[in-house]
Write a protein that holds these residues in place. Structure first.
Motif, mmCIF file in Angstrom:
data_model
loop_
_atom_site.group_PDB
_atom_site.id
_atom_site.type_symbol
_atom_site.label_atom_id
_atom_site.label_comp_id
_atom_site.label_asym_id
_atom_site.label_seq_id
_atom_site.Cartn_x
_atom_site.Cartn_y
_atom_site.Cartn_z
ATOM 1 N N THR A 84 0.850 -1.184 0.000
ATOM 2 C CA THR A 84 0.000 0.000 0.000
ATOM 3 C C THR A 84 0.882 1.228 0.000
ATOM 4 O O THR A 84 1.787 1.354 0.828
ATOM 5 C CB THR A 84 -0.920 0.012 1.247
ATOM 6 N N ILE A 85 0.612 2.120 -0.944
ATOM 7 C CA ILE A 85 1.359 3.367 -1.064
ATOM 8 C C ILE A 85 0.348 4.505 -1.114
ATOM 9 O O ILE A 85 -0.651 4.424 -1.828
ATOM 10 C CB ILE A 85 2.207 3.400 -2.344
ATOM 11 N N GLU A 90 8.377 7.909 -6.862
ATOM 12 C CA GLU A 90 7.866 7.422 -8.133
ATOM 13 C C GLU A 90 7.246 6.056 -7.911
ATOM 14 O O GLU A 90 7.809 5.223 -7.211
ATOM 15 C CB GLU A 90 8.979 7.331 -9.174
ATOM 16 N N ILE A 91 6.078 5.865 -8.483
ATOM 17 C CA ILE A 91 5.408 4.563 -8.439
ATOM 18 C C ILE A 91 5.568 3.933 -9.813
ATOM 19 O O ILE A 91 5.270 4.573 -10.821
ATOM 20 C CB ILE A 91 3.918 4.711 -8.094
#
Length: 81
Positions: free
Chosen positions: A5-6, A43-44
């Motif tokens: 989870t971000i 960054e994802i």
């Protein structure tokens, strides 16, 4: 999807980009694409392999729905507490 989870805040200048990695041989790691969101200090990167296109389409549909919700919020007058 593997569990992680971000939470990150999108900003008006948040960048997105897609990169394609076609199979280049036995030692290449296979074919995949990346969808990257961000590009600053955070960054994802979503990595999608063949067979996951429907999951990306569902993500795009959900993003469109979220954008429409935001558009409708900005059309309403602000409420003071």
């Amino acid at each position: 999807m593997n569990d992680l989870t971000i939470t990150a805040h999108l900003e008006p200048d948040t960048r997105t980009r897609v990169a394609s990695f076609p199979d280049k041989g036995a030692n290449s790691g296979g074919r995949f694409v990346t969808l990257r969101i961000g590009g600053g200090t955070v960054e994802i990167a979503l990595i999608a392999i063949p067979g996951t296109a429907d999951a990306l389409r569902a993500l795009a549909t959900a993003a469109g729905e979220a954008a429409r919700e935001l558009d409708s919020m900005t059309a309403l007058p602000e409420v003071s507490a």
